[in-house]
Design a protein around this motif. Structure first.
Motif, short mmCIF file in Angstrom:
data_model
loop_
_atom_site.label_atom_id
_atom_site.label_comp_id
_atom_site.label_asym_id
_atom_site.label_seq_id
_atom_site.Cartn_x
_atom_site.Cartn_y
_atom_site.Cartn_z
N GLN A 11 0.54 -1.05 0.00
CA GLN A 11 -0.05 -0.05 -0.15
C GLN A 11 0.82 1.10 0.09
O GLN A 11 2.18 1.14 0.52
CB GLN A 11 -0.96 0.06 1.18
CG GLN A 11 -1.77 -1.15 1.11
CD GLN A 11 -2.57 -1.49 2.42
OE1 GLN A 11 -2.15 -2.25 3.21
NE2 GLN A 11 -3.72 -0.70 2.99
N LYS A 12 0.40 2.30 -0.36
CA LYS A 12 1.06 3.55 -0.60
C LYS A 12 1.59 4.05 0.79
O LYS A 12 2.69 4.75 0.79
CB LYS A 12 0.18 4.47 -1.36
CG LYS A 12 -0.17 4.25 -2.78
CD LYS A 12 -1.19 5.02 -3.57
CE LYS A 12 -1.56 4.81 -4.83
NZ LYS A 12 -2.46 5.85 -5.55
N THR A 16 5.18 4.98 0.05
CA THR A 16 5.59 6.59 -0.19
C THR A 16 4.87 7.24 1.05
O THR A 16 5.11 8.40 0.73
CB THR A 16 5.22 7.03 -1.59
OG1 THR A 16 3.79 6.87 -1.68
CG2 THR A 16 5.96 6.34 -2.69
N GLU A 25 10.34 0.56 -0.57
CA GLU A 25 10.01 0.84 -2.10
C GLU A 25 11.17 0.18 -2.91
O GLU A 25 10.62 -0.05 -4.03
CB GLU A 25 10.27 2.43 -2.09
CG GLU A 25 9.99 2.99 -3.36
CD GLU A 25 10.16 4.53 -3.23
OE1 GLU A 25 9.86 5.15 -4.46
OE2 GLU A 25 10.38 5.20 -2.30
N THR A 28 9.58 -3.04 -4.54
CA THR A 28 8.24 -2.86 -5.46
C THR A 28 8.42 -3.72 -6.71
O THR A 28 7.51 -4.30 -7.24
CB THR A 28 7.90 -1.48 -5.44
OG1 THR A 28 7.49 -0.85 -4.12
CG2 THR A 28 6.66 -1.21 -6.21
N ASP A 75 -5.80 7.82 0.04
CA ASP A 75 -4.60 7.45 -0.92
C ASP A 75 -3.82 6.47 -0.23
O ASP A 75 -3.40 5.32 -1.16
CB ASP A 75 -4.20 8.84 -1.53
CG ASP A 75 -3.51 8.24 -2.62
OD1 ASP A 75 -4.23 7.97 -3.69
OD2 ASP A 75 -2.10 8.84 -2.64
N GLY A 76 -3.34 6.60 0.88
CA GLY A 76 -2.30 5.87 1.46
C GLY A 76 -2.93 4.33 1.74
O GLY A 76 -1.88 3.49 1.84
N VAL A 80 -0.55 -0.16 -4.37
CA VAL A 80 0.11 0.30 -5.32
C VAL A 80 -0.42 0.27 -6.68
O VAL A 80 -1.04 -0.63 -7.02
CB VAL A 80 1.60 -0.08 -5.43
CG1 VAL A 80 2.43 0.33 -6.59
CG2 VAL A 80 2.28 0.10 -4.17
N ASP A 81 -0.62 1.52 -7.38
CA ASP A 81 -1.04 1.51 -8.73
C ASP A 81 -0.51 0.41 -9.89
O ASP A 81 0.67 0.15 -9.66
CB ASP A 81 -0.92 2.91 -9.47
CG ASP A 81 -1.73 3.82 -8.78
OD1 ASP A 81 -2.27 3.75 -8.16
OD2 ASP A 81 -1.13 5.12 -8.95
#
Length: 174
Positions: A11-12, A16, A25, A28, A75-76, A80-81
């Motif tokens: 997850q974001k 990030t 990170e 990923t 958003d967090g 991840v997109d």
């Protein structure tokens, strides 16, 4: 018999956001490659999502980790997109391990499941050990190159713990 990949908390906020660290990170790309491998082989991909409510700081976990993160709907909280596809299963979990995930894996009667994601030393190890308890005949694997812990030391310790509990730890360097 089927196999599945379980992607833990990518997850974001962990990559990030409020709990980001460089190691998380850095895995990923490896996790994305692993997801693509499983997709190409037609295997199931399951995601977990750390999920908290606005009262997180009043919970026992929030009192011990007083950093707002993965608040549902923010958003967090999002994975991840580009990782999730419409047919993938997602488990929202309010704590480290998911009993619903373990029960789902048991009912699906997977031959093996592989775990990747964050944090090795909290949510990955919690879910790996729950899976061993719920599904004693399922092979549970963890790829060390696709996991990141809070620290390198705690990452290695969690990998050793899982190995001692008959989780197959791949690519370990401890």
């Amino acid at each position: 018999m089927k196999d599945a990949l379980i992607v833990i908390d990518m997850q974001k906020d962990f990559l990030t956001g409020s709990l980001a660290n460089a190691k998380a990170e850095s895995v990923t790309k490896n996790v994305k490659e692993k997801i693509l491998q499983y997709r190409e082989q037609g295997k199931d991909i399951i995601f977990t999502r750390d999920t908290h409510e606005n009262d997180y700081m009043q919970t026992l976990e929030g009192k011990n980790l007083p950093v707002l993160h993965c608040i549902k709907g923010t958003d967090g909280w999002e994975i991840v997109d580009g990782f999730v596809q419409a047919h993938d299963k997602i488990f929202d979990k309010p704590t480290f391990g998911s009993l619903d995930l373990a029960e789902y894996v048991r009912l699906k009667n997977y031959q093996s499941v592989e775990l990747v994601g964050v944090c090795t030393d909290i949510c990955v190890v919690s879910n790996a050990l729950l899976l061993k308890a719920f599904c004693p005949e399922t092979i549970v694997c963890v790829d060390a190159l696709c996991c990141a812990g809070v620290s390198e030391e705690s990452h290695r310790f969690a990998l050793k713990t899982m190995g001692a509990c008959q989780v197959v730890v791949q690519n370990a360097n401890y």
